[in-house]
Enzyme design. Structure first.
Site, mmCIF file in Angstrom:
data_model
loop_
_atom_site.group_PDB
_atom_site.id
_atom_site.type_symbol
_atom_site.label_atom_id
_atom_site.label_comp_id
_atom_site.label_asym_id
_atom_site.label_seq_id
_atom_site.Cartn_x
_atom_site.Cartn_y
_atom_site.Cartn_z
ATOM 1 N N ASP A 140 11.869 3.268 6.330
ATOM 2 C CA ASP A 140 10.827 3.939 5.513
ATOM 3 C C ASP A 140 11.461 4.659 4.343
ATOM 4 O OD1 ASP A 140 8.519 5.113 4.613
ATOM 5 O OD2 ASP A 140 8.394 6.577 6.230
ATOM 6 N N GLU A 190 6.513 9.489 -2.527
ATOM 7 C CA GLU A 190 5.415 8.947 -1.697
ATOM 8 C C GLU A 190 5.158 9.846 -0.514
ATOM 9 O OE1 GLU A 190 3.633 6.371 1.599
ATOM 10 O OE2 GLU A 190 5.459 7.561 1.580
ATOM 11 N N GLU A 191 6.238 10.345 0.087
ATOM 12 C CA GLU A 191 6.098 11.170 1.299
ATOM 13 C C GLU A 191 5.447 12.518 1.004
ATOM 14 O OE1 GLU A 191 6.517 9.628 3.904
ATOM 15 O OE2 GLU A 191 8.230 8.265 3.827
ATOM 16 N N ASP A 238 5.899 -1.181 2.304
ATOM 17 C CA ASP A 238 6.292 0.113 2.867
ATOM 18 C C ASP A 238 6.576 -0.081 4.351
ATOM 19 O OD1 ASP A 238 6.707 2.705 3.600
ATOM 20 O OD2 ASP A 238 4.822 3.492 2.793
ATOM 21 N N HIS A 243 8.331 2.474 -2.029
ATOM 22 C CA HIS A 243 8.707 3.851 -2.376
ATOM 23 C C HIS A 243 10.164 4.096 -2.056
ATOM 24 C CE1 HIS A 243 8.610 6.015 1.585
ATOM 25 N NE2 HIS A 243 7.648 5.199 1.907
ATOM 26 N N HIS A 303 10.848 9.474 9.098
ATOM 27 C CA HIS A 303 10.735 10.893 8.694
ATOM 28 C C HIS A 303 11.717 11.776 9.453
ATOM 29 C CE1 HIS A 303 6.265 9.933 7.479
ATOM 30 N NE2 HIS A 303 7.160 9.241 6.811
HETATM 31 ZN ZN LIG Z 1 6.781 5.198 3.854
#
Ligand SMILES: [Zn+2]
Ligand SMILES: *[C@@H]1O[C@H](CO)[C@@H](O)[C@H](O)[C@H]1NC(C)=O
Ligand SMILES: *[C@@H]1O[C@H](CO)[C@@H](O)[C@H](O)[C@H]1NC(C)=O
Ligand SMILES: *[C@@H]1O[C@H](CO)[C@@H](O)[C@H](O)[C@H]1NC(C)=O
Ligand SMILES: *[C@@H]1O[C@H](CO)[C@@H](O)[C@H](O)[C@H]1NC(C)=O
Length: 384
Positions: free
Chosen positions: A210, A244-245, A272, A192, A352
């Site tokens: 990520d 994706e998130e 991922d 992603h 994140h």
């Molecule tokens: Zn991810």
């Protein structure tokens, strides 16, 4: 629990769910127009409506889910499909043992770590790659353009790339290496390309691990294959998913569209997070056992044995909707998910946030390089 026991239980659940009201087209259209999102967080329950803020609360709490607002199918049909899926996951697919070492090893030697580093520098330079942000849309165009330039520099490869648009501003990207048999079941590898700062979605989200790591594994694997004159028998596709998130949004759109169009898929491999080795932990390629195909997962283990210096191990459960492979699994396609280390114990806690950078202690270029090797080997062993 045995498969047959599970099938009986699922059949029972299917009857129970069939008694419940499903969500009508009218309700879908009305609630979506109000800005609500339909969240599928559990296999055996109908999805529930949430505000965008409530959805962000789930992300902050590290709860995984499908946002099915654009792709809703009633739980009863999903549960019925799961009965088929259990068979599909448990060994109905055959993958021949790796046998093309003399061709694959020279390709692996062409992998350039400095290419991976410069791709990641450019990707992480976007303020964020949030799927609802202009910079998220720009990052997607940047990947498309970078891949298009590689294809254009190698015209005999016949490789091509295009954006796959969604209901939000960021597009997924699909690159194709044609196969001599255009109708053979597809070999897909995905990652992603979006990132998120879950505290402040307008804030900085470099997303180096990520999933900048998986994104650049695929970019460099594509470059190596296309520039080496790789001629596939079976079409090989590279997918970079948007959103994706936000609940596996891009991959659900793509997988549903492939299913609707009757596409056959031999294997879907998802990367991922491939760059972090928790300090003090044993370096390992961790293979997820749930919502994945057992035979494809064994084949990935064999690729690791043949082409990587690292060991592999079967992880504990990744859980429901844990990455984009789940969108393909849900449509009945065989998937596998090799992860950077033992999950969740040894996964990167800085994701994140503005802290997901290459400077995190434990971010390892040599570790993520191994996944580019696996990507090249996967494409060649299954596609050549
Ligand atoms: Zn991810
Ligand atoms: C899947 O793997 C299992 C276990 O190795 C094996 O017994 C089975 O034959 C495989 N299925 C196919 C279709 O090759
Ligand atoms: C990456 O960014 C640098 C600096 O803006 C630029 O010179 C370079 O062309 C970019 N690389 C690619 C592949 O777009
Ligand atoms: C390559 O994979 C095959 C199939 O799993 C295995 O039998 C063989 O031992 C592997 N080779 C190496 C060098 O690990
Ligand atoms: C990582 O650290 C280096 C050296 O201190 C610094 O130049 C660079 O800007 C840092 N990069 C990020 C993404 O924080």
């Amino acid at each position: 629990m045995t498969i047959s026991m599970r099938r009986i239980l699922l059949a029972f659940v299917a009857v129970a769910v069939a008694c419940r009201a499903t969500i009508s087209e009218t309700e879908l259209a009305t609630k979506a127009a109000q800005g609500l999102r339909l969240i599928d967080y559990d296999l055996d329950a109908e999805p529930i409506w949430m505000t965008e803020d409530e959805k962000l609360e789930l992300i902050r709490a590290n709860k995984n889910f499908f946002d099915v607002t654009d792709t809703y199918e009633p739980a009863e049909s999903v549960v019925a499909l799961k009965v088929v899926l259990d068979d599909q996951r448990a060994g109905q697919q055959a993958y021949a043992a790796p046998s093309k070492q003399s061709a694959v090893k020279p390709l692996i030697s062409q992998i350039s770590l400095s290419n991976m580093q410069s791709y990641l520098t450019n990707l992480t330079a976007f303020n964020n790659r949030y799927y609802r942000a202009t910079t998220g849309a720009q990052a997607s165009v940047w990947i498309r353009d970078t891949i298009a330039a590689i294809a254009a520099a190698n015209p005999t490869s016949g490789a091509s790339v295009a954006l796959f648009p969604h209901s939000f501003v960021q597009s997924s990207i699909i690159a194709k290496i044609p196969g001599k048999d255009a109708n053979a079941p597809l070999i897909i590898i995905g990652a992603h390309m979006d990132s998120i700062n879950s505290r402040n979605t307008a804030g900085r989200a470099p997303g180096a691990d990520d999933d900048g790591s998986g994104t650049v594994n695929l970019m460099e694997a594509f470059r190596v294959l296309v520039s080496s004159g790789f001629q596939a028998s079976t079409p090989v596709e590279f997918h970079w998913y948007a959103g994706e998130e936000g609940g596996l949004l891009g991959s659900q759109d793509v997988a549903k569209s492939y299913k609707t169009n009757g596409a056959l898929v031999k294997a879907m491999l998802q990367f991922d997070m491939t760059a972090y080795v928790a300090p003090g932990s044993k370096e390992v390629i961790s293979l997820m056992p749930d919502y994945t195909n057992t035979n494809l997962t064994s084949f990935i283990g064999a690729l690791v044995d043949n082409y990587s210096a690292l060991p592999w191990a079967i992880n504990g459960a990744c859980g429901y909707a844990c990455s984009d492979h789940a969108s393909w699994d849900k449509q009945g396609y065989p998937t596998a998910l090799p992860f950077e280390g033992t999950y969740p114990a040894n996964s990167n806690s800085r994701i994140h946030s503005d802290g997901d950078t290459v400077n995190v202690t434990g971010f390892s270029w040599s570790h993520t390089l191994e996944y580019t090797k696996i990507a090249v080997a996967y494409a060649y062993e299954l596609g050549a």
